[in-house]
Motif scaffolding. Structure first.
Motif, PDB file in Angstrom:
ATOM      1  N   ARG A   1     -11.026 -49.687  17.633  1.00 26.80           N
ATOM      2  CA  ARG A   1     -12.312 -50.383  17.562  1.00 26.80           C
ATOM      3  C   ARG A   1     -12.143 -51.735  16.870  1.00 26.80           C
TER       4      ARG A   1
ATOM      5  N   GLY B   1     -15.733 -42.681  11.808  1.00 24.99           N
ATOM      6  CA  GLY B   1     -16.668 -43.616  12.404  1.00 24.99           C
ATOM      7  C   GLY B   1     -17.032 -44.779  11.516  1.00 24.99           C
TER       8      GLY B   1
ATOM      9  N   LYS C   1     -19.304 -38.760  16.581  1.00 27.23           N
ATOM     10  CA  LYS C   1     -18.456 -39.795  15.984  1.00 27.23           C
ATOM     11  C   LYS C   1     -18.348 -41.003  16.914  1.00 27.23           C
ATOM     12  N   GLN C   2     -18.142 -40.739  18.200  1.00 26.11           N
ATOM     13  CA  GLN C   2     -17.959 -41.834  19.149  1.00 26.11           C
ATOM     14  C   GLN C   2     -19.231 -42.658  19.312  1.00 26.11           C
TER      15      GLN C   2
ATOM     16  N   ALA D   1     -16.883 -34.750  18.180  1.00 27.75           N
ATOM     17  CA  ALA D   1     -16.413 -36.031  18.712  1.00 27.75           C
ATOM     18  C   ALA D   1     -17.526 -36.880  19.330  1.00 27.75           C
TER      19      ALA D   1
ATOM     20  N   ASP E   1      -9.422 -39.837  14.555  1.00 29.44           N
ATOM     21  CA  ASP E   1     -10.510 -40.734  14.173  1.00 29.44           C
ATOM     22  C   ASP E   1      -9.978 -42.041  13.600  1.00 29.44           C
TER      23      ASP E   1
ATOM     24  N   ASP F   1      -8.997 -44.069  16.576  1.00 29.55           N
ATOM     25  CA  ASP F   1     -10.194 -44.608  17.230  1.00 29.55           C
ATOM     26  C   ASP F   1     -10.730 -45.821  16.472  1.00 29.55           C
ATOM     27  N   CYS F   2     -10.745 -45.745  15.148  1.00 26.83           N
ATOM     28  CA  CYS F   2     -11.241 -46.869  14.341  1.00 26.83           C
ATOM     29  C   CYS F   2     -10.324 -48.076  14.444  1.00 26.83           C
TER      30      CYS F   2
ATOM     31  N   LEU G   1     -19.457 -44.935  16.353  1.00 29.71           N
ATOM     32  CA  LEU G   1     -18.410 -45.951  16.350  1.00 29.71           C
ATOM     33  C   LEU G   1     -18.692 -47.060  17.349  1.00 29.71           C
ATOM     34  N   ARG G   2     -19.344 -46.707  18.448  1.00 30.73           N
ATOM     35  CA  ARG G   2     -19.632 -47.687  19.498  1.00 30.73           C
ATOM     36  C   ARG G   2     -21.012 -48.302  19.366  1.00 30.73           C
TER      37      ARG G   2
END
Length: 399
Positions: free
Chosen positions: A268, A221, A131-132, A128, A261, A264-265, A135-136
Motif C-alpha cells: 500500500r 491496516g 482489514k482490506q 481479511a 498484513d 499488504d501495508c 487499508l484501501r
C-alpha cells in the motif's frame, strides 16, 4: 454519566482480576454484544459451507446460553488449551477471566471456520475482508498524502509526530498535522494523553547508538501503517540499527497484524504517490537487508500475561535496547488484566519484563496504571468513559 467498570473476582497484589459477569460493564459488552455480532460478520464475509455455518451456530449458542467447552479431540493445541483453561471449562463464559475468555473465543472462532483444518478454508484469514477494506479506504489515502508535509520538517518534530501517529492508530491523522512552525502534536492530541514518557523513550534511543528495537505490533491496516512509518524513521535517523517487528502467528482479535498484513501495508505504501512511496521502498529494502526483521511466536496468541512468557521470547526482549508494545491488548498483558489502582506504579508492575519497555496505547479497556493523582482527578470529574472509548492514550516507559 460515569462509566461502569467490570465485575471482578480473584486477587493479584490486591487488584481483582477482570471478569465479564456484571451486565453493563465494558467486559460484559464485549462477550454479550461484540462477539455475537462478530460471528455474524464473519459468516456474511465468506461463502462458507454448511459445515462452517453449523459450527458457527454451535459457537454462538455456547457463548450465549451454554458453558465453555474444550476444543474437540484432534485439534492441534487441545492439550495446551486444556492446561490454560482447566479452571474454566464447564463454567459460564462470563465467569472466566475476561482476557482468557476473549482469547479463547477467537481460537474457537478460527476452529469453527476451518482455519486449522485440512479442508479448503485452511489458513484463510476470516478477518481479511475487514482489514482490506480499511487499508484501501479514503482515510488511509488522506493520511499517506499528509506525509508529504512531514518530509521537510526538522527530524525531532517529525519524530514526535510519527510517534503520536503510531500511538493513536486509527486517529493517525492527528499525528500528521505538522508543518514548519507548528507544534509536534495538536492540542487535542496532547491534552488527551493521560501519561507521556515520550522524552524518556527518545533518551533510550540516541542517534547512532547502535540500538536494537523490538516492536510488538497490535492491529493491521490503518494502524499498522503508522507503526511501519515510525520504524522507517527510527532506522533512517539512526535511532535504531535494527528493528524486530513481532507479529501474531495466526488471526486474532479481528484485526491483529500477521506477516501477510505487513506485506499488504508495504505494498500500500509503495503504490502510493509521494513520500509514502519513498518510505515504502526503504522499508521493503530494510526487510531484504535484515535491518527490519519480522518474527512471530505462539505466545502472542496465548491468554496469558507477559509475566508468563517462555524463556526463548524473554531472551529476545532481553537482547533489545527497548521493546515497544503497541495497543490495548499488549498493555493488558504487560501489567496484568486487573482493576489496579490507577496510581499503581507502572515501573513496579513491569519490573519483571526483560529490559527497557515502552507502552503505546489508546485506552479501550478498564485497565490503567501509572497515573498522577491530579490527572486521575480530572478524568474522574469529567464523567466520561475515558478508560474504554479510545478518546485518551498514554506513552509509558520503564527504563
Amino acid at each position: 454519566m460515569t462509566e461502569k467498570t467490570s465485575h471482578v473476582s480473584g486477587d493479584a497484589a490486591g487488584a481483582p482480576v477482570i471478569l465479564s459477569s456484571e451486565p453493563g460493564s465494558f467486559a460484559w459488552g464485549v462477550l454479550a454484544k461484540r462477539h455475537p455480532a462478530l460471528i455474524q460478520q464473519v459468516r456474511d464475509a465468506f461463502p462458507y459451507g454448511r459445515r462452517q455455518h453449523e459450527a458457527l451456530d454451535v459457537l454462538l449458542d455456547e457463548i450465549t446460553n451454554g458453558v465453555i467447552e474444550l476444543l474437540a479431540p484432534g485439534e492441534p493445541d487441545r492439550e495446551r488449551w486444556a492446561d490454560w483453561g482447566q479452571e474454566h471449562f464447564g463454567r459460564s463464559w462470563y465467569d472466566a477471566p475476561f482476557l482468557w475468555a476473549e482469547s479463547y473465543f477467537y481460537r474457537r472462532l478460527l476452529g469453527a471456520v476451518g482455519y486449522f483444518g485440512t479442508g479448503p478454508w485452511q489458513g484463510v484469514d476470516p478477518f481479511a475482508p475487514f482489514k482490506q477494506a480499511e487499508l484501501r479506504g479514503e482515510a488511509v489515502e488522506e493520511e499517506l498524502r499528509a506525509l508529504d508535509a512531514l518530509s521537510s520538517v526538522p527530524a525531532d518534530e517529525r519524530a514526535a509526530a510519527l510517534l503520536h501517529a503510531s500511538l493513536w492508530g486509527n486517529r493517525a491523522d492527528l499525528g500528521f498535522r505538522v508543518s514548519a512552525g507548528e507544534p509536534a502534536a495538536g492540542d487535542a492530541d496532547a491534552s488527551a494523553l493521560v501519561a507521556d514518557d515520550s522524552a524518556l523513550l527518545w533518551q533510550l534511543l540516541p542517534v547512532g547508538g547502535s540500538s536494537t528495537v523490538a516492536v510488538v505490533a497490535d492491529n493491521a491496516g490503518r494502524e499498522l501503517i503508522p507503526d511501519l512509518i515510525l520504524i522507517d524513521h527510527l532506522l533512517k535517523q539512526r535511532h535504531a540499527e535494527q528493528v524486530v517487528l513481532h507479529l501474531k502467528p495466526y488471526p486474532y482479535y479481528v484485526s491483529d497484524a500477521m506477516t501477510a498484513d505487513v506485506v499488504d501495508c508495504l505494498r500500500r505504501l509503495t503504490e502510493a504517490p509521494g513520500e509514502a512511496s519513498v518510505i515504502g521502498g526503504r522499508l521493503w529494502k530494510a526487510m531484504a537487508a535484515g535491518s527490519l526483521e519480522v518474527r512471530t511466536h505462539p505466545f502472542f496468541c496465548a491468554p496469558l500475561p507477559y509475566e508468563d512468557m517462555p524463556e526463548d521470547l524473554r531472551g529476545e526482549f532481553e537482547s533489545a535496547t527497548l521493546t515497544i508494545l503497541k495497543g490495548d491488548l499488549n498493555y493488558r498483558r504487560l501489567v496484568g488484566d486487573h482493576l489496579w489502582d490507577a496510581k499503581a506504579s507502572f515501573a513496579d508492575l513491569t519490573a519483571y519484563f526483560p529490559g527497557a519497555v515502552a507502552a503505546l496505547r489508546t485506552l479501550k479497556s478498564d485497565v490503567i496504571v501509572g497515573l498522577e493523582q491530579k490527572v486521575l482527578d480530572g478524568l474522574e470529574r469529567s464523567g466520561a468513559a475515558w478508560r474504554t472509548t479510545g478518546t485518551h492514550a498514554l506513552i509509558q516507559v520503564r527504563r
